[in-house]
Design an enzyme around this catalytic site. Structure first.
Site, mmCIF file in Angstrom:
data_model
loop_
_atom_site.group_PDB
_atom_site.id
_atom_site.type_symbol
_atom_site.label_atom_id
_atom_site.label_comp_id
_atom_site.label_asym_id
_atom_site.label_seq_id
_atom_site.Cartn_x
_atom_site.Cartn_y
_atom_site.Cartn_z
ATOM 1 C CG ASP A 173 47.142 42.973 37.857
ATOM 2 O OD1 ASP A 173 47.878 41.977 37.833
ATOM 3 O OD2 ASP A 173 46.799 43.537 38.900
ATOM 4 C CD GLU A 210 42.827 44.411 38.320
ATOM 5 O OE1 GLU A 210 43.974 44.816 38.589
ATOM 6 O OE2 GLU A 210 42.008 44.062 39.186
ATOM 7 N NE ARG A 238 43.299 46.740 45.043
ATOM 8 C CZ ARG A 238 44.329 46.782 44.193
ATOM 9 N NH1 ARG A 238 44.085 46.977 42.897
ATOM 10 N NH2 ARG A 238 45.564 46.664 44.635
ATOM 11 C CG ASP A 278 27.707 44.134 57.815
ATOM 12 O OD1 ASP A 278 26.869 44.849 57.242
ATOM 13 O OD2 ASP A 278 27.522 42.922 58.034
ATOM 14 C CG HIS A 291 48.378 43.496 45.278
ATOM 15 N ND1 HIS A 291 48.719 42.211 44.904
ATOM 16 C CD2 HIS A 291 47.629 43.987 44.262
ATOM 17 C CE1 HIS A 291 48.202 41.939 43.710
ATOM 18 N NE2 HIS A 291 47.537 42.993 43.307
#
Length: 245
Positions: A158, A132, A53, A67, A28
């Site tokens: 959520d 969520e 996240r 990576d 977000h």
């Protein structure tokens, strides 16, 4: 706390605040690969754990994040055991998983300067999955049982939306669902975390046994702090129409 600004400077300020961990968010927030890399570099010298996240439970994105040097992943929108297994697979090299091999090109292995990285990479990676949705709550016992899931994190915002009470993270049904997930995770021996900006709620979940918690965000602190500053020096004015974003 959350780091959502996309700013390496802000991430570094937060990293030096004495907090345990930071969540650099790309679901977000305006964070692309280059921005995440810069923030990882900015916080590296501080005694704080950086969790990142991604915007989705996506094999390609997870490969790229690993990576870059991400070692702790928080995977959003994990609703089933199959979703959880997919996240584990994406975070591990074959034969356990499907992570693409590019360590010679990657910061994670310090461009092949870390001996035995390919064989030992899984020991350095933490996979946290986010509960969520109502479906995820129903499946939480199966999710925490997936081999390779290191911890679970509960997202009440959520979750409230999926339960038909959008914006009501304190709704009794939402709180009950969060506490149910905490109990299931603890019974399975898996660390469990939660998001809770209201201090009373945070304290309640800490008392219920959560192991880690998010209690603030850089952008929220800046928004509320700047509003308080304006209120101290400027006459009150009603909100006007938004002219642009």
């Amino acid at each position: 706390m959350w780091v959502c600004s996309g700013s390496p400077l802000v991430a570094e300020i937060c990293a030096g605040a004495g907090l345990d961990w930071l969540l650099i968010d790309a679901e977000h927030s305006p964070n692309g690969l280059e921005g995440i890399l810069a923030q990882l570099q900015a916080v590296h010298g501080y005694p704080v754990t950086a969790v990142v996240r991604p915007p989705a439970n996506d094999t390609v994105l997870i490969k790229q994040y690993l990576d870059l040097g991400v070692q702790s992943l928080l995977i959003p929108m994990v609703h089933t055991a199959d979703d959880a297994a997919a996240a584990v697979s994406a975070a591990n090299y074959p034969p356990r998983g499907v992570r693409g091999v590019g360590s010679a090109l990657a910061r994670s292995a310090r461009w092949n300067r870390i001996p035995g990285y390919l064989a030992n990479a899984s020991e350095t990676i933490t996979v946290i999955v986010q509960i969520e949705s109502r479906e995820a709550v129903d499946n939480v016992a199966k999710i925490v049982a997936v081999d390779g899931i290191d911890a679970v994190f509960i997202g009440p915002s959520d979750l409230a939306a999926s339960m038909g009470v959008l914006g009501q993270q304190e709704h009794p049904d939402v709180v009950a669902a969060v506490e149910h997930c905490i109990k299931v995770a603890k019974a399975a021996g898996k660390p469990v975390g939660v998001n809770a900006f209201a201090e009373a709620t945070a304290r309640r979940y800490l008392a219920a046994g959560v192991d880690f918690i998010l209690v603030g965000a850089d952008v929220a602190l800046l928004a509320r702090g700047s509003e308080a500053l304006a209120a101290s020096y400027l006459p009150a004015a009603g909100p006007g129409p938004a002219t642009s974003y």
